[in-house]
Design a protein around this motif. Structure first.
Motif, PDB file in Angstrom:
ATOM      1  N   ARG A  61     129.511  95.929  49.941  1.00 53.63           N
ATOM      2  CA  ARG A  61     128.695  95.469  48.804  1.00 53.63           C
ATOM      3  C   ARG A  61     129.286  95.935  47.487  1.00 53.63           C
ATOM      4  N   ARG A  62     129.804  97.168  47.472  1.00 59.17           N
ATOM      5  CA  ARG A  62     130.443  97.664  46.243  1.00 59.17           C
ATOM      6  C   ARG A  62     131.667  96.830  45.902  1.00 59.17           C
ATOM      7  N   CYS A  63     132.438  96.481  46.922  1.00 59.32           N
ATOM      8  CA  CYS A  63     133.637  95.662  46.699  1.00 59.32           C
ATOM      9  C   CYS A  63     133.262  94.290  46.138  1.00 59.32           C
ATOM     10  N   ALA A  64     132.220  93.704  46.713  1.00 59.82           N
ATOM     11  CA  ALA A  64     131.773  92.393  46.244  1.00 59.82           C
ATOM     12  C   ALA A  64     131.228  92.475  44.824  1.00 59.82           C
ATOM     13  N   SER A  65     130.553  93.598  44.514  1.00 58.99           N
ATOM     14  CA  SER A  65     129.931  93.735  43.190  1.00 58.99           C
ATOM     15  C   SER A  65     130.957  93.836  42.072  1.00 58.99           C
ATOM     16  N   ILE A  66     132.163  94.321  42.384  1.00 61.33           N
ATOM     17  CA  ILE A  66     133.197  94.416  41.354  1.00 61.33           C
ATOM     18  C   ILE A  66     134.086  93.165  41.327  1.00 61.33           C
ATOM     19  N   GLY A  67     133.728  92.182  42.159  1.00 60.50           N
ATOM     20  CA  GLY A  67     134.460  90.917  42.163  1.00 60.50           C
ATOM     21  C   GLY A  67     135.751  90.941  42.960  1.00 60.50           C
ATOM     22  N   LEU A  68     135.897  91.916  43.863  1.00 63.04           N
ATOM     23  CA  LEU A  68     137.125  92.006  44.661  1.00 63.04           C
ATOM     24  C   LEU A  68     137.127  90.903  45.720  1.00 63.04           C
ATOM     25  N   THR A 113     150.897 103.304  46.089  1.00 61.12           N
ATOM     26  CA  THR A 113     149.797 102.363  46.287  1.00 61.12           C
ATOM     27  C   THR A 113     148.498 103.134  46.525  1.00 61.12           C
ATOM     28  N   TYR A 114     147.410 102.637  45.943  1.00 61.95           N
ATOM     29  CA  TYR A 114     146.097 103.262  46.140  1.00 61.95           C
ATOM     30  C   TYR A 114     145.333 102.551  47.263  1.00 61.95           C
ATOM     31  N   PHE A 115     144.700 103.359  48.116  1.00 59.46           N
ATOM     32  CA  PHE A 115     143.870 102.848  49.199  1.00 59.46           C
ATOM     33  C   PHE A 115     142.387 102.982  48.853  1.00 59.46           C
ATOM     34  N   THR A 116     142.071 102.974  47.592  1.00 63.89           N
ATOM     35  CA  THR A 116     140.694 103.030  47.128  1.00 63.89           C
ATOM     36  C   THR A 116     140.048 101.654  47.244  1.00 63.89           C
ATOM     37  N   GLU A 117     138.720 101.612  47.143  1.00 64.77           N
ATOM     38  CA  GLU A 117     138.001 100.342  47.284  1.00 64.77           C
ATOM     39  C   GLU A 117     138.431  99.316  46.243  1.00 64.77           C
ATOM     40  N   ASN A 118     138.673  99.745  45.007  1.00 69.93           N
ATOM     41  CA  ASN A 118     139.041  98.793  43.959  1.00 69.93           C
ATOM     42  C   ASN A 118     140.452  98.244  44.122  1.00 69.93           C
TER      43      ASN A 118
END
Length: 219
Positions: A15-22, A101-106
């Motif tokens: 849901r967080r990923c979707a909320s930031i438009g990813l 490379t970052y493996f963060t949600e964003n």
């Protein structure tokens, strides 16, 4: 954390990923350090990187044929990895994964490393648990590396198009333990070398100060 709790955390992450438009259709990681910032980060973590490489160097080559071993810093940035050349060329390099490379949600949506950062414990994700399509073939275990209750980074073992063997779960725990202990030795040795050494005259002055003598009396 049981499977039900982990599933809930995965849903929250999605849901967080979707909320930031990813978009789950991204073809490459969205966040990667530039060369200058990467050099600073590598220099800062060089001792941990060397410990990781030494520990993974003891793994039999058969494991490297099938598995990838990743070292991540506290913020989710890939510091180094060990894997077979075929795996690297087919998946790592092909999809834009790099040191830095970052493996963060964003950057990559829900993944084992971002989950380990969020829940602060070891997690295991299957392909369907990942948010982005480029990770939909990955089975991953990620665990924090903790020294004296402080997280110094994350260790990840991943395999592509192969389920994670039970023995690899146990091996991951052993490798985390080994990395933590080897790095702890380095920190302790460094602390010893940083201890201030006083001359006999300085020790004499310190003893007088401790007994309450004033500067004028000591001189």
């Amino acid at each position: 954390m049981n499977s039900k709790e982990l599933y809930s955390e995965i849903l929250f992450s999605n849901r967080r990923c979707a909320s930031i438009g990813l978009k789950n259709s991204i073809n490459f990681p969205l966040v990667t350090l530039n060369k200058e910032d990467l050099k600073v980060k590598m220099d800062k973590n060089i001792e941990l990187i060397n410990v990781f490489r030494n520990c993974i160097g003891n793994i039999i080559n058969a494991a490297k044929e099938k598995y990838m071993f990743l070292l991540i810093d506290q913020g989710g940035c890939l510091l180094t990895l060990v894997c077979n050349n075929n795996v690297y060329n087919s998946y790592i390099d092909k999809f834009g994964f790099r040191i830095g490379t970052y493996f963060t949600e964003n950057s990559l949506g829900t993944n084992a490393i971002s989950m380990a950062i969020n829940v602060k414990r070891c997690v295991f994700l299957t392909p369907q648990d990942h948010y982005c399509d480029i990770l939909k073939k990955w089975y991953c275990i990620a665990s924090p590396l903790i020294i004296d209750e402080k997280t110094i980074g994350y260790f990840d073992v991943s395999t592509i198009e192969h389920d994670m063997a039970e023995e690899m779960v146990a091996l991951t725990e052993l490798l985390v333990y080994q990395i933590e202990n080897e790095y702890k030795k380095i920190i302790r040795n460094k602390d010893r070398t940083n201890i201030i050494k006083f001359s006999k005259e300085q020790l004499k002055i310190l003893k007088l100060i401790a007994k309450g003598y004033k500067d004028s009396a000591i001189k």
